[in-house]
Design a protein around this motif. Sequence first.
Motif, PDB file in Angstrom:
ATOM      1  N   ARG A   1      37.619  48.426  55.367  1.00  0.00           N
ATOM      2  CA  ARG A   1      37.566  46.964  55.378  1.00  0.00           C
ATOM      3  C   ARG A   1      36.421  46.458  54.516  1.00  0.00           C
ATOM      4  NH1 ARG A   1      37.095  46.523  60.391  1.00  0.00           N
ATOM      5  NH2 ARG A   1      39.307  46.607  60.885  1.00  0.00           N
ATOM      6  N   LEU A   2      35.266  47.101  54.598  1.00  0.00           N
ATOM      7  CA  LEU A   2      34.133  46.688  53.774  1.00  0.00           C
ATOM      8  C   LEU A   2      34.423  46.891  52.294  1.00  0.00           C
ATOM      9  CD1 LEU A   2      31.154  48.109  55.864  1.00  0.00           C
ATOM     10  CD2 LEU A   2      31.706  45.716  55.499  1.00  0.00           C
ATOM     11  N   LEU A   3      35.066  48.021  51.962  1.00  0.00           N
ATOM     12  CA  LEU A   3      35.407  48.271  50.565  1.00  0.00           C
ATOM     13  C   LEU A   3      36.413  47.246  50.054  1.00  0.00           C
ATOM     14  CD1 LEU A   3      35.122  50.151  48.121  1.00  0.00           C
ATOM     15  CD2 LEU A   3      36.960  51.554  49.057  1.00  0.00           C
ATOM     16  N   THR A   4      37.379  46.882  50.897  1.00  0.00           N
ATOM     17  CA  THR A   4      38.356  45.871  50.500  1.00  0.00           C
ATOM     18  C   THR A   4      37.699  44.515  50.289  1.00  0.00           C
ATOM     19  OG1 THR A   4      40.035  47.059  51.769  1.00  0.00           O
ATOM     20  CG2 THR A   4      40.536  44.808  51.135  1.00  0.00           C
ATOM     21  N   ASP A   5      36.777  44.147  51.175  1.00  0.00           N
ATOM     22  CA  ASP A   5      36.083  42.861  51.036  1.00  0.00           C
ATOM     23  C   ASP A   5      35.260  42.813  49.756  1.00  0.00           C
ATOM     24  OD1 ASP A   5      37.178  42.060  53.427  1.00  0.00           O
ATOM     25  OD2 ASP A   5      35.430  42.651  54.624  1.00  0.00           O
ATOM     26  N   ARG A   6      34.554  43.894  49.468  1.00  0.00           N
ATOM     27  CA  ARG A   6      33.754  43.909  48.238  1.00  0.00           C
ATOM     28  C   ARG A   6      34.649  43.877  46.999  1.00  0.00           C
ATOM     29  NH1 ARG A   6      30.693  47.946  51.161  1.00  0.00           N
ATOM     30  NH2 ARG A   6      28.747  47.052  51.926  1.00  0.00           N
ATOM     31  N   SER A   7      35.773  44.587  47.054  1.00  0.00           N
ATOM     32  CA  SER A   7      36.706  44.570  45.922  1.00  0.00           C
ATOM     33  C   SER A   7      37.268  43.177  45.697  1.00  0.00           C
ATOM     34  CB  SER A   7      37.838  45.569  46.156  1.00  0.00           C
ATOM     35  OG  SER A   7      37.340  46.875  46.326  1.00  0.00           O
ATOM     36  N   LEU A   8      37.566  42.469  46.788  1.00  0.00           N
ATOM     37  CA  LEU A   8      38.073  41.105  46.658  1.00  0.00           C
ATOM     38  C   LEU A   8      37.020  40.172  46.058  1.00  0.00           C
ATOM     39  CD1 LEU A   8      40.098  40.622  49.965  1.00  0.00           C
ATOM     40  CD2 LEU A   8      40.999  40.739  47.648  1.00  0.00           C
ATOM     41  N   ILE A   9      35.766  40.374  46.432  1.00  0.00           N
ATOM     42  CA  ILE A   9      34.695  39.542  45.862  1.00  0.00           C
ATOM     43  C   ILE A   9      34.605  39.743  44.359  1.00  0.00           C
ATOM     44  CG2 ILE A   9      32.192  39.198  45.807  1.00  0.00           C
ATOM     45  CD1 ILE A   9      32.193  39.843  48.817  1.00  0.00           C
ATOM     46  N   HIS A  10      34.600  41.006  43.921  1.00  0.00           N
ATOM     47  CA  HIS A  10      34.522  41.285  42.483  1.00  0.00           C
ATOM     48  C   HIS A  10      35.781  40.818  41.751  1.00  0.00           C
ATOM     49  CE1 HIS A  10      30.770  43.455  42.763  1.00  0.00           C
ATOM     50  NE2 HIS A  10      31.252  44.234  43.706  1.00  0.00           N
ATOM     51  N   LEU A  11      36.952  40.950  42.379  1.00  0.00           N
ATOM     52  CA  LEU A  11      38.194  40.515  41.751  1.00  0.00           C
ATOM     53  C   LEU A  11      38.230  39.002  41.589  1.00  0.00           C
ATOM     54  CD1 LEU A  11      40.977  41.365  40.678  1.00  0.00           C
ATOM     55  CD2 LEU A  11      41.849  41.158  43.001  1.00  0.00           C
ATOM     56  N   ASN A  12      37.780  38.286  42.601  1.00  0.00           N
ATOM     57  CA  ASN A  12      37.739  36.826  42.498  1.00  0.00           C
ATOM     58  C   ASN A  12      36.752  36.377  41.427  1.00  0.00           C
ATOM     59  OD1 ASN A  12      39.627  36.452  44.565  1.00  0.00           O
ATOM     60  ND2 ASN A  12      38.043  36.539  46.140  1.00  0.00           N
ATOM     61  N   TRP A  13      35.596  37.046  41.351  1.00  0.00           N
ATOM     62  CA  TRP A  13      34.626  36.705  40.305  1.00  0.00           C
ATOM     63  C   TRP A  13      35.205  36.972  38.918  1.00  0.00           C
ATOM     64  CZ3 TRP A  13      32.237  39.639  36.505  1.00  0.00           C
ATOM     65  CH2 TRP A  13      31.190  39.004  35.827  1.00  0.00           C
ATOM     66  N   LEU A  14      35.906  38.106  38.758  1.00  0.00           N
ATOM     67  CA  LEU A  14      36.486  38.437  37.458  1.00  0.00           C
ATOM     68  C   LEU A  14      37.562  37.440  37.060  1.00  0.00           C
ATOM     69  CD1 LEU A  14      36.670  40.461  35.114  1.00  0.00           C
ATOM     70  CD2 LEU A  14      38.321  41.753  36.458  1.00  0.00           C
ATOM     71  N   SER A  15      38.403  37.053  38.014  1.00  0.00           N
ATOM     72  CA  SER A  15      39.462  36.086  37.697  1.00  0.00           C
ATOM     73  C   SER A  15      38.889  34.721  37.334  1.00  0.00           C
ATOM     74  CB  SER A  15      40.417  35.965  38.877  1.00  0.00           C
ATOM     75  OG  SER A  15      39.732  35.477  40.023  1.00  0.00           O
ATOM     76  N   SER A  16      37.841  34.286  38.053  1.00  0.00           N
ATOM     77  CA  SER A  16      37.231  32.991  37.733  1.00  0.00           C
ATOM     78  C   SER A  16      36.545  33.012  36.370  1.00  0.00           C
ATOM     79  CB  SER A  16      36.228  32.605  38.815  1.00  0.00           C
ATOM     80  OG  SER A  16      35.160  33.536  38.863  1.00  0.00           O
ATOM     81  N   GLN A  17      35.859  34.109  36.040  1.00  0.00           N
ATOM     82  CA  GLN A  17      35.212  34.210  34.737  1.00  0.00           C
ATOM     83  C   GLN A  17      36.234  34.289  33.606  1.00  0.00           C
ATOM     84  OE1 GLN A  17      31.920  34.010  33.966  1.00  0.00           O
ATOM     85  NE2 GLN A  17      31.595  33.506  36.120  1.00  0.00           N
ATOM     86  N   THR A  18      37.327  35.021  33.844  1.00  0.00           N
ATOM     87  CA  THR A  18      38.376  35.103  32.816  1.00  0.00           C
ATOM     88  C   THR A  18      38.998  33.741  32.570  1.00  0.00           C
ATOM     89  OG1 THR A  18      38.843  37.366  33.521  1.00  0.00           O
ATOM     90  CG2 THR A  18      40.502  36.282  32.182  1.00  0.00           C
ATOM     91  N   ARG A  19      39.285  33.009  33.635  1.00  0.00           N
ATOM     92  CA  ARG A  19      39.839  31.664  33.471  1.00  0.00           C
ATOM     93  C   ARG A  19      38.857  30.752  32.746  1.00  0.00           C
ATOM     94  NH1 ARG A  19      40.778  28.556  38.941  1.00  0.00           N
ATOM     95  NH2 ARG A  19      38.502  28.743  38.844  1.00  0.00           N
ATOM     96  N   ARG A  20      37.566  30.861  33.095  1.00  0.00           N
ATOM     97  CA  ARG A  20      36.565  30.000  32.460  1.00  0.00           C
ATOM     98  C   ARG A  20      36.431  30.272  30.977  1.00  0.00           C
ATOM     99  NH1 ARG A  20      31.175  29.926  31.262  1.00  0.00           N
ATOM    100  NH2 ARG A  20      30.979  32.145  31.735  1.00  0.00           N
ATOM    101  N   LEU A  21      36.499  31.554  30.604  1.00  0.00           N
ATOM    102  CA  LEU A  21      36.330  31.906  29.198  1.00  0.00           C
ATOM    103  C   LEU A  21      37.584  31.630  28.373  1.00  0.00           C
ATOM    104  CD1 LEU A  21      34.373  35.253  29.624  1.00  0.00           C
ATOM    105  CD2 LEU A  21      33.463  33.096  28.781  1.00  0.00           C
TER     106      LEU A  21
END
Length: 257
Positions: free
Chosen positions: A152-172
């Motif tokens: 569960r902790l690994l999934t939560d951390r993966s979701l945090i990094h995935l959301n950050w990557l998607s937001s940065q990709t959209r911004r750029l």
Amino acid sequence: MTSSICLSAAAQREIRNLNLQRTFTSPHTKEEEKKKKMADSTSSSHSDSSSLSNNSSYSSRRDFTHSALRLFHWKEPKKSLVAFGSSLLVLVSVATLSVISVVSYLLLTCLCVTITFRVYKSVIQAVKKSDEGHPFRSLLETDMSVSLESARLLTDRSLIHLNWLSSQTRRLLLVEDLVDSLKLAAVMWMMTYVGAIFNVVTILILADILFFSTPLIYQKKKEQIDRYIELIKSRLEEMRQKMKDRLPGAVGRTKDE
């Protein structure tokens, strides 16, 4: 007299009714109190287990980072040499052979070593007539299962990094900031030349060599490297300032904000 007798009888009836209500409602209230206590105990146990899992995951991650840094900085030369040689051998093998062949050869080598050691220990035990058991008993009894809390902790951390990557990709990609989008375009344009010369495995080989050789070079020539790094930083800052001055006013204002 009759009125006082009636009042006393009514009071006795009220007292009797209250006692009956207490007797009927007390088991339910006791059961509710037990349920509340059980819920509190389970919630406290879950919080304690989650805190323990968080502490264990943090300590394991810290230990892994510390051991990796010790390998890269050659604090233990024998272990660093084994890690560098094995990783470089695997990467060169993947570059020359297919991944399936490399995995097959690695598994075959491991099986040859373990089977030979098992047969050797069995022969030694038969000659000495000892009962030491399986030579890999400690490794076989080691618990390698992944707990639900760790997953569960690994999934939560993966979701945090995935959301950050998607937001940065959209911004750029949608040019929220023109300077950052131009930086990405310049990096991707340079990567086209890198991809024409190197493939992924070659880049991994170069990265492996740099990870193990850069700390040694930096320790020997620290002052010169620091001076060149400061010079490069100043040049990059000057280029960024010139680029920002040449851009339109609205873009410069948004960049300053």
